[in-house]
Design an enzyme around this catalytic site. Sequence first.
Site, PDB file in Angstrom:
ATOM      1  CE  LYS A 173      -2.269   3.325   1.764  1.00  0.00           C
ATOM      2  NZ  LYS A 173      -1.152   4.541   1.029  1.00  0.00           N
ATOM      3  CB  CYS A 281      12.816   9.216   7.919  1.00  0.00           C
ATOM      4  SG  CYS A 281      13.976   8.252   6.770  1.00  0.00           S
TER       5      CYS A 281
END
Length: 499
Positions: A173, A281
């Site tokens: 997903k 990140c």
Amino acid sequence: MKTVNHWIGGKTVEGTSGNYGPVTDPATGAVTTQVALASLEEVDAAVAAAKDAYATWGTSSLAARTAVLFRYRALLDARRDDIAALITAEHGKVHSDALGEVARGLEIVELACGITTQLKGELSTQVSSRVDVSSIRQSLGVVAGITPFNFPAMVPMWMFPLAIACGNTFVLKPSEKDPSAANLLAELAAEAGLPDGVLNVLHGDKVAVDGLLNHPDVAAVSFVGSTPIARYIHTTASANGKRVQALGGAKNHMLVLPDADLDAAADAAVSAAYGSAGERCMAISAIVAVGAVGDELVARIKERAEKIKIGPGDDPTSEMGPLITAAHRDKVASYVTGAAAQGADVVLDGTGYTVEGFEDGHWIGLSLLDHVSTDADAYKDEIFGPVLCVLRVETYEEGVALMNASPFGNGTAIFTRDGGAARRFQLEIEAGMVGVNVPIPVPVGYHSFGGWKDSLFGDHHIYGNDGVHFYTRGKVVTTRWPDPADAPAGVDLGFPRNH
């Protein structure tokens, strides 16, 4: 308008929910594509396809799996530019950065090609009279991956190649903000000979996410994203008995000691803070300057930052592209506009930046904030944009204490010429990945990626040995084959003896 649909059971499947999300070109602000958002029924269909495929893929030979992966690696290599172009069109990062993303994803495909050595078991013979014990690792079944917008190709490739190499089937997903790269990855896997249903791509929003987290046929979930969502993923999936690795947010610090090479430190700071517009990140978002080094370091960072060329990602001269959405751009800008009121010196203000001919794009310039307090919002929050904070401390010990007080523990770096200080830093800093004169210490594929504290929920880091262990479970087999000459042992109700 182009529609990005699901990839289920080895083919494109049109969305049936009637719900679609917009996909925007960040450089122009124009909606170029729509993406189908899955219903719970479509979640069930994707998981069912993966479950059906597992019946044969889970028992397939290692040779058959790696043959597919070797062909897949060759196709990905040949189509690097096409994958990177999709990333640039929907995420906005410059083409060279997108190519770098594909290259780092390929590292894990290459690791998966060598899965035969990673899955070797252990054998101990004659642990007792004619008794052998072996340890093996077996696949889990259907596993799911939920991936972020900032690396629409690399992070999926950090998950599904290892998972399927270990014998699992996969439901991906991806972010609905830049979904096209995931579909191309799946199409190339099918071209490489991956059986239908082994890799499925399900587009969607929270409905799809919750559907996967609650589905009884999903054995494990991998996630990369913000800390609040990582915590939710971990809590929800764990409550449903699933194995979870959920990588969260970060506030990565770079400690600069007075003996550091300041030119190298300034180069590293600009590259690590502003690359990919700060939407990493592993971006360095906080510099901790020790002693009198701060003023000169800030001056050198400012000098370099002012020369960075911002523009569309498909322009070869651009070094930094736009942010993913206008809403995110405005949120990032709010930290800069509010910094002075919270005591910071705004050395560079990137708000209000535009690119001629692309005025409706999601643009923001580079911002540099000095003398930032640990109480300031710009320091406490993960901004995820091109904003670099500089904090001042007097000693190494004060700097480490400041960094260890952060709730995040993803990546960190130290810049110094002192080997003793660097070694001490490696042991004392509370973070999962450490760089010594390396600003973005993302491990190579055969080591594992992951942080500490609020940067990781779950016990396993991603890819490397941890990735293999996450996508498999151990089994120990104890075997006795009696010798024909043995006398009957008889009944013994005592605890089995090894001596």
